[in-house]
Write a protein that holds these residues in place. Sequence first.
Motif, PDB file in Angstrom:
ATOM      1  N   MET A 208      -1.562   6.789   5.187  1.00 37.08           N
ATOM      2  CA  MET A 208      -0.247   6.074   5.755  1.00 37.08           C
ATOM      3  C   MET A 208      -1.275   4.966   6.085  1.00 37.08           C
ATOM      4  N   ASP A 209      -0.948   3.835   6.001  1.00 35.47           N
ATOM      5  CA  ASP A 209      -1.770   2.538   6.017  1.00 35.47           C
ATOM      6  C   ASP A 209      -1.892   2.601   7.490  1.00 35.47           C
ATOM      7  N   SER A 210      -3.269   1.646   7.500  1.00 34.31           N
ATOM      8  CA  SER A 210      -4.896   1.410   8.785  1.00 34.31           C
ATOM      9  C   SER A 210      -3.725   1.030   9.665  1.00 34.31           C
ATOM     10  N   SER A 211      -2.585   0.216   9.971  1.00 34.96           N
ATOM     11  CA  SER A 211      -1.601  -0.033  11.041  1.00 34.96           C
ATOM     12  C   SER A 211      -1.323   0.482  12.100  1.00 34.96           C
ATOM     13  N   VAL A 212       0.083   1.560  11.295  1.00 33.63           N
ATOM     14  CA  VAL A 212       0.870   2.620  11.409  1.00 33.63           C
ATOM     15  C   VAL A 212       0.198   3.983  12.944  1.00 33.63           C
ATOM     16  N   LYS A 213       0.981   3.574  13.844  1.00 33.60           N
ATOM     17  CA  LYS A 213       0.316   4.071  14.955  1.00 33.60           C
ATOM     18  C   LYS A 213       1.244   5.674  14.763  1.00 33.60           C
ATOM     19  N   THR A 214       2.942   5.321  14.657  1.00 33.42           N
ATOM     20  CA  THR A 214       3.490   6.555  14.916  1.00 33.42           C
ATOM     21  C   THR A 214       4.360   6.589  13.533  1.00 33.42           C
ATOM     22  N   ILE A 215       4.967   7.844  13.493  1.00 34.51           N
ATOM     23  CA  ILE A 215       5.606   8.389  12.269  1.00 34.51           C
ATOM     24  C   ILE A 215       6.787   7.804  12.419  1.00 34.51           C
ATOM     25  N   ASP A 216       7.455   6.752  13.387  1.00 34.06           N
ATOM     26  CA  ASP A 216       9.012   6.162  12.778  1.00 34.06           C
ATOM     27  C   ASP A 216       8.796   4.703  12.777  1.00 34.06           C
ATOM     28  N   VAL A 217       7.256   4.476  12.354  1.00 29.48           N
ATOM     29  CA  VAL A 217       7.906   3.201  12.547  1.00 29.48           C
ATOM     30  C   VAL A 217       6.541   2.863  10.912  1.00 29.48           C
ATOM     31  N   PRO A 218       6.729   3.843   9.861  1.00 33.17           N
ATOM     32  CA  PRO A 218       6.009   3.380   8.278  1.00 33.17           C
ATOM     33  C   PRO A 218       6.112   2.504   8.027  1.00 33.17           C
ATOM     34  N   TYR A 219       4.527   1.553   7.356  1.00 33.15           N
ATOM     35  CA  TYR A 219       4.787   0.640   6.802  1.00 33.15           C
ATOM     36  C   TYR A 219       4.062   1.162   5.321  1.00 33.15           C
ATOM     37  N   PRO A 220       5.270   0.274   4.345  1.00 30.50           N
ATOM     38  CA  PRO A 220       4.994   1.144   3.000  1.00 30.50           C
ATOM     39  C   PRO A 220       3.883   0.418   2.367  1.00 30.50           C
ATOM     40  N   LEU A 221       3.473   2.047   1.314  1.00 26.13           N
ATOM     41  CA  LEU A 221       1.872   1.884   0.249  1.00 26.13           C
ATOM     42  C   LEU A 221       2.564   1.909  -1.351  1.00 26.13           C
ATOM     43  N   ARG A 222       1.223   0.347  -1.687  1.00 27.12           N
ATOM     44  CA  ARG A 222       1.818   0.343  -3.452  1.00 27.12           C
ATOM     45  C   ARG A 222       1.045   2.039  -4.159  1.00 27.12           C
ATOM     46  N   ASP A 223       2.420   2.244  -4.944  1.00 22.99           N
ATOM     47  CA  ASP A 223       2.628   3.450  -5.404  1.00 22.99           C
ATOM     48  C   ASP A 223       1.233   4.084  -6.371  1.00 22.99           C
ATOM     49  N   THR A 224      -0.130   3.200  -6.165  1.00 22.78           N
ATOM     50  CA  THR A 224      -0.769   3.056  -7.009  1.00 22.78           C
ATOM     51  C   THR A 224      -2.387   3.848  -5.609  1.00 22.78           C
ATOM     52  N   VAL A 225      -1.306   4.319  -4.720  1.00 22.98           N
ATOM     53  CA  VAL A 225      -2.210   4.809  -3.579  1.00 22.98           C
ATOM     54  C   VAL A 225      -1.871   6.854  -4.162  1.00 22.98           C
ATOM     55  N   LEU A 226      -1.446   6.870  -4.616  1.00 19.15           N
ATOM     56  CA  LEU A 226      -0.914   7.459  -4.152  1.00 19.15           C
ATOM     57  C   LEU A 226      -2.003   8.787  -5.814  1.00 19.15           C
ATOM     58  N   PRO A 227      -2.477   8.141  -7.022  1.00 20.21           N
ATOM     59  CA  PRO A 227      -3.690   8.464  -7.835  1.00 20.21           C
ATOM     60  C   PRO A 227      -4.983   8.540  -6.918  1.00 20.21           C
ATOM     61  N   ARG A 228      -4.918   7.572  -6.140  1.00 15.87           N
ATOM     62  CA  ARG A 228      -6.216   7.709  -5.612  1.00 15.87           C
ATOM     63  C   ARG A 228      -6.220   8.812  -4.938  1.00 15.87           C
TER      64      ARG A 228
END
Length: 251
Positions: free
Chosen positions: A59-79
């Motif tokens: 997840m994004d480094s700022s996420v502290k709980t699963i209930d408040v996610p911050y969207p990631l770029r699609d390029t994260v998945l292949p990385r």
Amino acid sequence: MFRTALRMLLGDKTKCLGLVFGVAFSTLLICQQVSIFFGLLGRASSVVNDVREADIWVMDSSVKTIDVPYPLRDTVLPRVRGVEGVAWAVPFFKATVQVRTREGTLENAVILGIDDASLVGVPDAFVLGSIEDLAMPDSIAINPAGFRLLFPGEELDTGRVIELNDRRAQIVAIVDAAAAFAANTTIYTRYSLATRYTNNGRNQMSFVLAKAADPSEIEAVAARIAKQTGLKALTSPQLRRESILYILKNT
């Protein structure tokens, strides 16, 4: 001294019964509130508990709980897939959505988008239907508590059509998933459909679910993902604990 205290307690039956009733009722309230409290804490990590296939959540480094996610770029998945020790990685979507039935019932729900190809992320306990039914057009699975909330007094069944943000969705399965912290209704659907039902913007992916090739190196693989991608990578127990601690600290 003891005899005197006993006479004072039992000398007046009305006061004695009132005292006993007060202590018993107070004990009942304490037990009830503690049970509610732990039930709410369990909901804070219910989504993590239901995703049994994945070892690691990215997840994004700022996420502290699963209930408040911050969207990631699609390029994260292949990385993430390219990190050594990762057996597989799939996208995972989480958001809230408004549900409307043909009878006019309106409720908020948590919608979870799972990988279109593998369907990883759905609990394996189905009350009605099967995981293969989610491959059908406009198909969703819903938890029993959510179904009863949307259709009060009705028996659990499939085939009903509802609206998610004014888009058609058909209930094809009832899945034994726990209610989330943010809502009683939990909906599962394919990732491509979930993003259409919500339309949250350019970046849609909430998390990346990953599986370690070696079960004994889960934490090492998570640390490797975090180092190479610059994102937060937690094992399932770590994310579960972090979500509960967030609720304890902030609510």
